[in-house]
Design a protein around this motif. Structure first.
Motif, PDB file in Angstrom:
ATOM      1  N   VAL A  11       0.845  -1.197   0.000  1.00 52.92           N
ATOM      2  CA  VAL A  11       0.000   0.000   0.000  1.00 52.92           C
ATOM      3  C   VAL A  11       0.881   1.248   0.000  1.00 52.92           C
ATOM      4  CG1 VAL A  11      -1.770  -1.235   1.302  1.00 52.92           C
ATOM      5  CG2 VAL A  11      -0.270   0.327   2.508  1.00 52.92           C
ATOM      6  N   GLY A  12       0.351   2.325  -0.580  1.00 56.11           N
ATOM      7  CA  GLY A  12       1.147   3.550  -0.674  1.00 56.11           C
ATOM      8  C   GLY A  12       0.743   4.644   0.291  1.00 56.11           C
ATOM      9  N   TYR A  53       9.404  -2.318   4.348  1.00 60.30           N
ATOM     10  CA  TYR A  53       9.853  -0.917   4.242  1.00 60.30           C
ATOM     11  C   TYR A  53       8.832  -0.046   4.962  1.00 60.30           C
ATOM     12  CZ  TYR A  53      12.886  -2.632   0.499  1.00 60.30           C
ATOM     13  OH  TYR A  53      13.818  -3.326  -0.217  1.00 60.30           O
ATOM     14  N   ASP A  54       9.225   1.180   5.261  1.00 60.29           N
ATOM     15  CA  ASP A  54       8.318   2.124   5.916  1.00 60.29           C
ATOM     16  C   ASP A  54       7.330   2.674   4.881  1.00 60.29           C
ATOM     17  OD1 ASP A  54       7.069   4.163   7.258  1.00 60.29           O
ATOM     18  OD2 ASP A  54       8.881   5.301   7.713  1.00 60.29           O
ATOM     19  N   GLN A  55       6.049   2.402   5.098  1.00 62.56           N
ATOM     20  CA  GLN A  55       5.019   2.830   4.144  1.00 62.56           C
ATOM     21  C   GLN A  55       4.990   4.353   3.953  1.00 62.56           C
ATOM     22  OE1 GLN A  55       1.207   3.415   5.633  1.00 62.56           O
ATOM     23  NE2 GLN A  55       1.006   4.596   3.771  1.00 62.56           N
ATOM     24  N   GLU A  56       5.336   5.109   4.997  1.00 63.78           N
ATOM     25  CA  GLU A  56       5.335   6.587   4.916  1.00 63.78           C
ATOM     26  C   GLU A  56       6.213   7.091   3.774  1.00 63.78           C
ATOM     27  OE1 GLU A  56       3.823   9.234   6.682  1.00 63.78           O
ATOM     28  OE2 GLU A  56       2.487   7.572   7.194  1.00 63.78           O
ATOM     29  N   LYS A  57       7.265   6.351   3.467  1.00 64.37           N
ATOM     30  CA  LYS A  57       8.193   6.797   2.413  1.00 64.37           C
ATOM     31  C   LYS A  57       7.537   6.830   1.030  1.00 64.37           C
ATOM     32  CE  LYS A  57      12.620   5.647   4.573  1.00 64.37           C
ATOM     33  NZ  LYS A  57      12.524   6.776   5.500  1.00 64.37           N
ATOM     34  N   LEU A  58       6.420   6.087   0.889  1.00 61.90           N
ATOM     35  CA  LEU A  58       5.724   6.065  -0.407  1.00 61.90           C
ATOM     36  C   LEU A  58       4.612   7.103  -0.469  1.00 61.90           C
ATOM     37  CD1 LEU A  58       5.282   2.235  -1.095  1.00 61.90           C
ATOM     38  CD2 LEU A  58       7.195   3.712  -1.704  1.00 61.90           C
ATOM     39  N   ALA A  59       4.197   7.618   0.697  1.00 60.96           N
ATOM     40  CA  ALA A  59       3.050   8.545   0.743  1.00 60.96           C
ATOM     41  C   ALA A  59       3.480   9.959   0.383  1.00 60.96           C
ATOM     42  CB  ALA A  59       2.416   8.511   2.135  1.00 60.96           C
ATOM     43  N   HIS A  69      11.822  12.813  -4.061  1.00 59.59           N
ATOM     44  CA  HIS A  69      11.951  11.505  -3.402  1.00 59.59           C
ATOM     45  C   HIS A  69      12.087  10.345  -4.384  1.00 59.59           C
ATOM     46  CE1 HIS A  69      10.157  13.936  -0.140  1.00 59.59           C
ATOM     47  NE2 HIS A  69      10.908  13.177   0.614  1.00 59.59           N
ATOM     48  N   LEU A  70      12.110  10.661  -5.692  1.00 60.72           N
ATOM     49  CA  LEU A  70      12.089   9.597  -6.698  1.00 60.72           C
ATOM     50  C   LEU A  70      13.213   8.571  -6.548  1.00 60.72           C
ATOM     51  CD1 LEU A  70      10.307   8.651  -9.014  1.00 60.72           C
ATOM     52  CD2 LEU A  70      11.751   9.912 -10.598  1.00 60.72           C
ATOM     53  N   PRO A  71      14.479   8.995  -6.355  1.00 64.13           N
ATOM     54  CA  PRO A  71      15.541   7.988  -6.234  1.00 64.13           C
ATOM     55  C   PRO A  71      15.257   6.989  -5.108  1.00 64.13           C
ATOM     56  CG  PRO A  71      16.481  10.181  -6.487  1.00 64.13           C
ATOM     57  CD  PRO A  71      15.006  10.360  -6.315  1.00 64.13           C
ATOM     58  N   GLU A  72      14.789   7.497  -3.980  1.00 63.28           N
ATOM     59  CA  GLU A  72      14.501   6.612  -2.839  1.00 63.28           C
ATOM     60  C   GLU A  72      13.321   5.670  -3.154  1.00 63.28           C
ATOM     61  OE1 GLU A  72      13.953   6.860   1.986  1.00 63.28           O
ATOM     62  OE2 GLU A  72      13.208   8.547   0.804  1.00 63.28           O
ATOM     63  N   ILE A  73      12.271   6.239  -3.796  1.00 67.11           N
ATOM     64  CA  ILE A  73      11.095   5.436  -4.133  1.00 67.11           C
ATOM     65  C   ILE A  73      11.475   4.315  -5.113  1.00 67.11           C
ATOM     66  CG2 ILE A  73       8.849   5.498  -5.317  1.00 67.11           C
ATOM     67  CD1 ILE A  73       8.459   8.335  -4.078  1.00 67.11           C
ATOM     68  N   ASP A  99       0.882   4.118  -9.617  1.00 67.57           N
ATOM     69  CA  ASP A  99       2.191   4.451 -10.205  1.00 67.57           C
ATOM     70  C   ASP A  99       3.299   3.565  -9.633  1.00 67.57           C
ATOM     71  OD1 ASP A  99       0.984   6.376 -11.721  1.00 67.57           O
ATOM     72  OD2 ASP A  99       1.368   7.995 -10.288  1.00 67.57           O
ATOM     73  N   PHE A 100       3.157   3.224  -8.363  1.00 72.19           N
ATOM     74  CA  PHE A 100       4.153   2.364  -7.718  1.00 72.19           C
ATOM     75  C   PHE A 100       3.809   0.887  -7.919  1.00 72.19           C
ATOM     76  CE2 PHE A 100       6.038  -0.006  -4.231  1.00 72.19           C
ATOM     77  CZ  PHE A 100       7.319   0.529  -4.129  1.00 72.19           C
TER      78      PHE A 100
END
Length: 384
Positions: A11-12, A53-59, A69-73, A99-100
């Protein structure tokens, strides 16, 4: 020893976490020993989910934010695909965040893992050509709206309507008196709710327009009270800044933390930015005026691509203009105030609308988590 049934879920954002938690609960009832792994939020973790992984990083919202944040995503996506290819789950479920998730699904499907996408992107509204891409990336799509599955079936894919979770959690009969009591509002007071959107872009474009409309409504209804639910801390901060501007400083606006459903249920009419919030207002059975404004170039592009007569979900689902839509050039304080006044001054029109919204509620109300769980298990079995 047989390895337990393994279901990967990703989930994002927060809304996906809620859908994910409901799905895991329903799956655990059928398969108590199943393992759930992938990327999830606090609610899913509380159900025994292993988040890699930490879901917050995708939000991440907004183009600039996403680019930063694209490189990390992308690194997370690559890592997730690698780990899930090693784990070899029986099925992968991407919840929303297309998208993810569709990129992850495509790679896992190529590796022979069945994939499900839960929540169809708005392909019925625009960029309909995406349907062909999506059915190449996933084995099955679970749809929240009844008009969606046919688009995938026509293109040779697998899809079904599982209902909308919001229609399950919200009461069929909205209790206005109770909502007003919760918010400490007198039952006879004139109350309007204002929902300018949740992203910064929407707030910056729509909030000043909605507050100017509130000023005009106040001239007509001097004792009116305005309710402003804010979805996030960032939204609260930005709305507070806008309200501090001299032209809005004296408006009787009560800001609420979240509580959108309570605010809408309590209101005589609602001014709302086009998006999922319009569905929430409909499920609160309240009259609304839908508005939206985009940058001129974006609007010209979107207008060319859009394939529906209406933009508001209630109008799309009912197949008619049940509530007014004032977009772009029509989104002016005068026109918005006049449309809100129409509802306030015509209770008989509101009563007819409430009946329409009750029909809409029943149309969307299904046992969503159960239907989704059954479909996910069917895909998991198809691999064996």
């Amino acid at each position: 020893m047989d390895k337990p049934l393994t279901i990967a879920v990703c989930v994002g954002e927060a809304s996906g976490d809620l859908l994910g938690a409901h799905l895991i609960k329903a799956l655990k009832q059928r398969c108590p020993n199943a393992r759930f792994v992938g990327i999830g939020g606090a609610r899913m973790i509380a159900e025994g989910f292993e988040s890699l992984y930490d879901q917050e990083k995708l939000a991440v919202r907004g183009i600039v934010e996403v680019l930063r944040h694209l490189p990390e995503i992308l690194k997370i996506r690559k890592g997730l695909v690698r780990q899930l290819t090693d784990i070899r789950p029986d099925v992968f479920v991407g919840i929303d965040a297309p998208d993810f998730n569709l990129g992850v699904a495509e790679k896992l499907k190529a590796a022979g893992i069945p994939t499900v996408h839960y929540v169809s992107p708005s392909v019925w509204a625009w960029r309909r050509e995406r349907v062909n891409t999506i059915i190449r990336q996933v084995n099955r799509v679970l749809c929240l709206f009844p008009m969606e599955p046919q688009l995938y079936l026509d293109a040779g894919g697998k899809a079904e309507f599982v209902g909308h979770p919001m229609a399950e959690t919200m009461p069929l009969k909205a209790d206005r008196t109770a909502a007003r009591e919760i918010l400490g509002l007198p039952s006879e007071k004139t109350v309007f709710a204002v929902l300018p959107g949740s992203s910064m872009g929407e707030i910056n474009r729509m909030a000043p327009l909605f507050f100017q409309t509130a000023s005009l409504l106040l001239q007509r209804y001097p004792d009116a009270q305005f309710l402003l639910p804010a979805a996030t801390a960032a939204a609260t901060a930005r709305l507070t800044e806008i309200l501090a501007e001299p032209e809005f400083a004296k408006l009787p606006i009560k800001m609420l933390e979240k509580q959108a459903a309570t605010a809408c249920t309590a209101a005589d009419a609602v001014l709302v930015t086009s998006g999922t919030a319009t569905l929430e207002v409909a499920l609160c059975k309240r009259p609304m005026v839908i508005s939206y404004k985009l940058a001129a170039l974006t609007y010209a592009y979107v207008k060319r691509k859009v394939q529906v007569q209406h933009v508001g979900l209630p109008n799309i689902l009912l197949g008619k203009e049940a509530v007014p839509e004032l977009l772009q050039h029509d989104a002016t304080p005068d026109k918005l105030a006049a449309a809100v006044t129409q509802w306030y001054d015509h209770p008989e029109a509101v009563a007819a609308l409430e009946a329409d919204f009750e029909q809409l509620h029943l149309m969307l109300k299904k046992n969503t988590a159960e239907l989704a769980a059954a479909a996910v298990l069917e895909e998991a079995k198809s691999a064996h």
